[in-house]
Design an enzyme around this catalytic site. Structure first.
Site, PDB file in Angstrom:
ATOM      1  N   ASP A 257       8.990  13.722   5.599  1.00  0.00           N
ATOM      2  CA  ASP A 257       7.209  12.902   5.538  1.00  0.00           C
ATOM      3  C   ASP A 257       6.224  14.788   6.131  1.00  0.00           C
ATOM      4  O   ASP A 257       6.789  15.058   6.975  1.00  0.00           O
ATOM      5  CB  ASP A 257       6.986  11.681   6.971  1.00  0.00           C
ATOM      6  CG  ASP A 257       6.589  11.784   7.688  1.00  0.00           C
ATOM      7  OD1 ASP A 257       4.892  12.510   6.934  1.00  0.00           O
ATOM      8  OD2 ASP A 257       5.973  11.205   8.446  1.00  0.00           O
ATOM      9  N   ASP A 403      -4.610  -0.686   7.257  1.00  0.00           N
ATOM     10  CA  ASP A 403      -3.520  -0.044   7.629  1.00  0.00           C
ATOM     11  C   ASP A 403      -3.166  -0.276   8.653  1.00  0.00           C
ATOM     12  O   ASP A 403      -3.256  -1.412   9.531  1.00  0.00           O
ATOM     13  CB  ASP A 403      -4.133   1.969   7.822  1.00  0.00           C
ATOM     14  CG  ASP A 403      -3.111   2.584   7.825  1.00  0.00           C
ATOM     15  OD1 ASP A 403      -2.134   2.890   8.311  1.00  0.00           O
ATOM     16  OD2 ASP A 403      -3.548   3.835   7.030  1.00  0.00           O
ATOM     17  N   ASP A 516       5.193   2.358   3.611  1.00  0.00           N
ATOM     18  CA  ASP A 516       4.854   4.030   3.705  1.00  0.00           C
ATOM     19  C   ASP A 516       5.622   4.135   4.903  1.00  0.00           C
ATOM     20  O   ASP A 516       6.716   3.484   5.229  1.00  0.00           O
ATOM     21  CB  ASP A 516       3.004   4.030   4.980  1.00  0.00           C
ATOM     22  CG  ASP A 516       2.473   5.549   4.722  1.00  0.00           C
ATOM     23  OD1 ASP A 516       3.398   6.276   3.858  1.00  0.00           O
ATOM     24  OD2 ASP A 516       1.645   5.535   5.035  1.00  0.00           O
ATOM     25  N   ARG A 577       5.704   4.990  -0.501  1.00  0.00           N
ATOM     26  CA  ARG A 577       5.031   6.660  -0.541  1.00  0.00           C
ATOM     27  C   ARG A 577       7.085   7.674  -0.846  1.00  0.00           C
ATOM     28  O   ARG A 577       7.375   8.231  -1.480  1.00  0.00           O
ATOM     29  CB  ARG A 577       5.156   6.986   0.446  1.00  0.00           C
ATOM     30  CG  ARG A 577       4.812   8.302   1.018  1.00  0.00           C
ATOM     31  CD  ARG A 577       4.171   8.607   2.221  1.00  0.00           C
ATOM     32  NE  ARG A 577       4.931   9.210   3.258  1.00  0.00           N
ATOM     33  CZ  ARG A 577       4.422   9.099   4.850  1.00  0.00           C
ATOM     34  NH1 ARG A 577       3.262   9.823   4.757  1.00  0.00           N
ATOM     35  NH2 ARG A 577       5.629   9.524   5.579  1.00  0.00           N
ATOM     36  N   ASP A 593       0.573  12.310   1.647  1.00  0.00           N
ATOM     37  CA  ASP A 593      -0.641  13.183   2.232  1.00  0.00           C
ATOM     38  C   ASP A 593      -1.567  14.000   2.136  1.00  0.00           C
ATOM     39  O   ASP A 593      -1.289  15.083   2.689  1.00  0.00           O
ATOM     40  CB  ASP A 593      -0.298  12.641   3.892  1.00  0.00           C
ATOM     41  CG  ASP A 593       0.366  12.036   4.370  1.00  0.00           C
ATOM     42  OD1 ASP A 593      -0.459  10.701   3.856  1.00  0.00           O
ATOM     43  OD2 ASP A 593       1.108  11.865   5.560  1.00  0.00           O
ATOM     44  N   HIS A 651      -8.198   6.933  -0.196  1.00  0.00           N
ATOM     45  CA  HIS A 651      -7.541   6.530   1.150  1.00  0.00           C
ATOM     46  C   HIS A 651      -8.488   8.170   1.348  1.00  0.00           C
ATOM     47  O   HIS A 651      -8.868   9.330   1.858  1.00  0.00           O
ATOM     48  CB  HIS A 651      -6.166   6.539   0.597  1.00  0.00           C
ATOM     49  CG  HIS A 651      -6.205   6.029   2.701  1.00  0.00           C
ATOM     50  ND1 HIS A 651      -6.086   5.551   3.266  1.00  0.00           N
ATOM     51  CD2 HIS A 651      -4.206   6.948   2.591  1.00  0.00           C
ATOM     52  CE1 HIS A 651      -5.253   5.583   3.856  1.00  0.00           C
ATOM     53  NE2 HIS A 651      -4.216   6.625   3.683  1.00  0.00           N
TER      54      HIS A 651
END
Length: 921
Positions: A257, A403, A516, A577, A593, A651
């Site tokens: 991440d 979300d 996610d 993701r 991201d 997004h």
């Protein structure tokens, strides 16, 4: 006190992540002990040798023993020729103190062997012939050369970098070794002088990773002979043609991440596909390093004067030796398991890899439309206003997204009772306008005994454990969280059952899913992820063995849940993701991201190409950038680019300004509207390409070399891409740019807006004002469109088609169209139309490609546009079984030396389900 401290640390990490990427949170090669050890292996000194007197042949392939002559450890070598020009090479310990983990998740079940023969066997080695290919095994030192015909294309261990760290007992353990293991309580001879730091435990930023089996990594060099370009191994925010890593860290594959990631570097990101392709004018070749543990790949591009010798197998300065790209792969654990795909062309390699790990299942059409997302839409009224504004401003929209804030305290499968008290009514308001809803389900579950899902999984002991056997407690969005053990079939079954409508209350068959944080992200963990020495009780292995596959197991179970809730009738759609080899079977992927910067718009192009050529084909990047606030010019250019990429979603981060299209000036809104309309017009093309993707593995978004594999000028291009073989796209990714330097491969190309004509191969500077993205239709192609753009794609299902025919220099063109109900699996029972269009000699014909398909569509042919005719026709007529023969109305706009002519044929009126001809006299 300790819990409070952990929470403080986790929150500090989170705040750091939100502000910008902190590279100090993630390991470099120097901080990874096994990476250091493999990089320290000296080329040309390989101790591994095949014991030729042990070689046996069975129906599947060749098996023999390999010995490390420095420490006398024995390994098993297996070589299996497979159908469709593929060969599998496996190296494993012969007598390990416990079985080594072999990834069971990436491959499809039906991998068929190929017939072969051993054509040479001696003390020097063995040669296996299969089809027109050969695998030549040199015994000492071990080296395996793979030939396509007479051309050497791949050589393994040519530089002698093979290193296989066998399992051993920790010093002080009195257990006796298995036969052939050597002394368990001492390092083997070849390891005595090596870096011993991190062999049995390793620390990083306050976290200690225990290693009860000690060093267990595997690595080998793989050379692509006669090659200068290699591609793939996503995910990295880096160039499409992979760079040398001699002066940087290797490329890393370890799902992480990484907030606000940097561009142009080999840092690991959210997913891992250990597949690399080589492209030369003669051959496309690929390797799949089948290993789900942390992996690093070094790349060295060797010129003619310093390459692998075809005689010795090691470095030489022979003047006749070819150039190559030498790659060095090493994984922390597992075995060496390599598939070599021999092409010889790009489409062959795409098919061969799909045969190993599967292809993208045909997605429902709505998922190819436009998606609107934000962290977070505040409440039901916010959702209502947003999708009503899309109608008010004449902007098509297929999906609204919610979300994490839509849940009850970030408890997934629940709703915030104050902000979203009536989810069924909210969803019904969307579906009444042809739209869908996506909600997020993350991989971490709040540790709360009053939360139904956590309690169910906890009571059945289906969560991941710590190394001590306790339920793992990590920190993520809900705070203290547990992570379901997706290696356990019982856990996967329970999780997928939760998608049933009576369990996930407030959801409907029009509610789809976004997975996610499934790397998995653990704010309190090492490198923001799960400790490697955590245990998966489901299969009894450490997390290190399955890390890169963990997210895929999660989204595959989500896919199964969607199938269950509709009695396996409706096609799921879900976005993930984290990903791994095989993810394409169940999910779309986005690039995570990103940031509202021009560099992130630019890097999205090579990132999506890297995914596409390695089987992950339903891909996109967040429009506008997740972090930050794009200005109007950047946002408009991003909408243009994404309109011609497979997955199209806007997004934005919680702290960014609202950026729905109508919040910008009138001109920006007009440009965005135009981009959205272009996307919806071309949905028939995208849908047909995704059907063909399921059949053949060919990605809808392709590098230029996929269509022009002999054109070496295309090998280094990443600023352009093809949609199928028909459209060439060059997104504008520089601020203030109003022109683009476009490379046109061989043939004639027509600008889809003004019909300006360009001949290749050539470089040209083309106009690209703010409201235009350079897109060109290839001469010789036929593209299906739907020009009646409605508020959602589901409302366009029975609308008529337009065929756009762009003629090549010989006055010919061809194309395909796929039609079905766009959302069920009925097409697998023959309810579809798969059509071929051909234009030659003034006659357009439509015929079924697959005569077994039949679908009763109400769509008809509204318009035919022919570009590139040399003269105005005297008459146009149509003939079919239902309309007979009749003349048609048409208009003609003459062209010039720089602009194609356009003939527009109105209302042929034939049904798309019948075969027909249109003749231009």
């Amino acid at each position: 006190m300790m819990a409070t401290l952990c929470r403080s640390v986790a929150l500090a990490v989170l705040l750091t992540l939100v502000s910008a990427v902190d590279r100090g949170n993630f390991k470099s090669c120097q901080q990874s002990s096994f990476c250091r050890r493999h990089r320290a292996v000296k080329p040309g000194e390989s101790p591994y040798a095949l014991l030729t007197n042990t070689v046996t042949v069975n129906d599947a392939g060749l098996v023999g023993d390999v010995i490390n002559e420095n420490n006398r450890i024995v390994f098993t070598l297996e070589i299996y020729p497979l159908k469709d020009s593929t060969v599998r090479i496996k190296i494993n310990e012969k007598n390990p103190i416990k079985p080594r983990f072999e990834d069971p998740y990436a491959l499809v079940k039906d991998i068929h062997g190929e017939s072969f023969e051993v054509v040479d066997q001696s003390a020097q080695g063995v040669t296996v012939k299969f089809g027109s290919h050969r695998a030549v095994v040199n015994a000492k030192p071990l080296k395996i050369d793979i030939y396509n015909g007479n051309d050497l294309v791949v050589s393994t261990n040519a530089r002698g970098l093979l290193k296989f760290e066998h399992y051993r007992n920790k010093p002080g353990n009195e257990e006796q070794p298995a036969e052939g293991e050597g002394e368990p309580n001492a390092l083997p001879a070849d390891d005595q002088e090596e870096d011993k730091d991190g062999l049995w435990e390793e620390s990083f930023k306050g976290h200690t990773d225990s290693k009860p089996l000690g060093p267990a990594s595997v690595g080998m060099d793989i050379s692509f002979v006669n090659s200068k370009h290699v591609y793939g191994i996503p995910e990295h925010a880096d160039s499409f043609s992979l760079r040398e890593t001699t002066s940087t860290d290797p490329y890393r594959l370890y799902n992480l991440d990484v907030f606000e990631y940097e561009v142009d570097n080999p840092m690991a990101l959210y997913g891992s596909v250990p597949v690399m392709l080589s492209q030369t004018a003669r051959h496309t070749t690929a390797v799949f390093w089948h290993n789900s543990a942390e992996t690093w790949i070094d790349i060295k591009k060797l010129p003619d004067s310093n390459v692998v010798s075809s005689i010795t197998g090691f470095f030489s300065s022979g003047e006749t030796d070819p150039p190559q790209v030498s790659t060095h792969w090493f994984s922390e654990s597992g075995i060496i398991d390599v598939f070599v795909m021999l092409g010889p062309k790009p489409m062959d390699v795409f098919r061969q890899y799909a045969g190993l790990t599967g292809s993208q299942n045909l997605p429902p059409l709505f998922s190819l439309g436009y998606h609107q997302c934000r962290w977070n839409y505040n409440d039901e009224e916010d959702v209502r206003q947003v999708h009503e504004n899309f109608d008010k401003h004449d902007l098509p929209l297929d999906v609204m997204w919610l979300d994490i804030e839509h849940t009850d305290g970030k408890r997934y499968f629940t709703w915030d009772h104050y902000k979203f008290p009536n989810p069924l009514e909210m969803t019904a308001n969307l579906t009444a306008r042809g739209r869908k809803l996506v909600t997020i389900i993350d991989v971490h579950f709040k540790r709360d005994n009053n939360y139904f899902f956590y309690k169910e999984v906890h009571d059945r002991d289906l969560f991941v454990h710590t190394k001590d056997g306790n339920e793992f407690d990590g920190w993520c969005w809900p705070g203290s969280s547990s992570y379901i053990d997706m290696t356990n079939p019982e856990a996967r079954e329970h999780y997928s059952d939760t998608y049933r409508l009576d369990r996930y209350k407030g959801s409907t068959l029009d509610t789809f899913t976004w997975n996610d944080m499934n790397e998995p992200s653990v704010f309190s963990g090492p490198e923001i992820t799960m400790p490697k020495d955590n245990l998966h009780p489901g299969i009894g292995v450490e997390h290190r063995e399955v890390h890169n596959a963990y997210g895929m197991l999660f989204h595959e179970s989500t896919y199964e849940g969607h199938l269950k809730r509709s009695d396996r009738r409706l096609r799921p759609f879900l976005l993930t993701r984290a990903f791994y080899a095989g993810t394409q079977r169940s999910a779309a992927v986005w690039t995570g991201d990103n940031t509202a910067e021009w560099s992130h718009l630019r890097i999205s192009q090579p990132m999506l190409l890297s995914l596409s050529v390695t089987g992950i084909t339903h891909v996109g990047a967040d429009v506008g950038g997740f972090f930050g606030n794009p200005d109007a010019n950047l946002l408009a250019r991003w909408y243009q680019a994404a309109a011609f990429q497979p997955f199209y979603r806007a997004h934005a981060h919680l702290d960014t300004k609202r950026r729905e299209p109508w919040l910008f000036d009138t001109e920006t809104l007009r440009i965005i509207r135009k981009s959205l309309r272009q996307r919806y017009q071309h949905l028939p093309l995208w849908y047909s390409l995704f059907y063909e993707n399921e059949l053949t593995g060919a990605p809808p978004m392709r590098p230029l070399w996929a269509s022009f594999p002999e054109d070496e000028a295309t090998f280094g291009i990443e600023s352009e891409h093809m949609i199928g073989s028909a459209l060439l796209v060059n997104p504008i990714t520089e601020p203030g740019a109003v022109t683009a330097n476009v490379y046109f491969p061989a043939g004639v190309w027509y600008d889809i807006e003004d019909l300006s004509m360009h001949h290749g191969p050539s470089h040209k500077v083309v106009s690209a004002p703010r409201d235009k993205i350079p897109v060109f239709q290839r001469g010789g192609s036929i593209i299906p469109r739907k020009d009646r753009v409605r508020r959602a794609s589901t409302l366009m299902r029975e609308d008529p088609y337009t065929l756009v025919i762009a003629l090549d220099s010989d006055g010919k063109a061809q194309g395909t169209l796929y039609i079905d109900d766009e959302h069920t699996f009925d097409y697998r029972q023959g309810k579809f139309l798969y059509l071929a269009f051909s234009y030659e000699g003034g006659v357009l014909t439509s015929k079924k490609i697959d005569p077994n398909g039949s679908y009763d569509t109400a769509s008809w042919l509204e318009r035919v546009i022919v570009i590139g005719l040399h003269k105005q026709p005297t008459k146009v007529s149509v003939n079919s079984a239902t309309v007979g023969t009749r003349d048609l109305e048409s208009t003609f706009e003459s062209g010039s030396a720089t602009q194609g002519s356009q003939l527009t044929i109105r209302k042929p009126g034939v049904s798309m389900r019948e075969e027909f001809t249109i003749t231009i006299h």
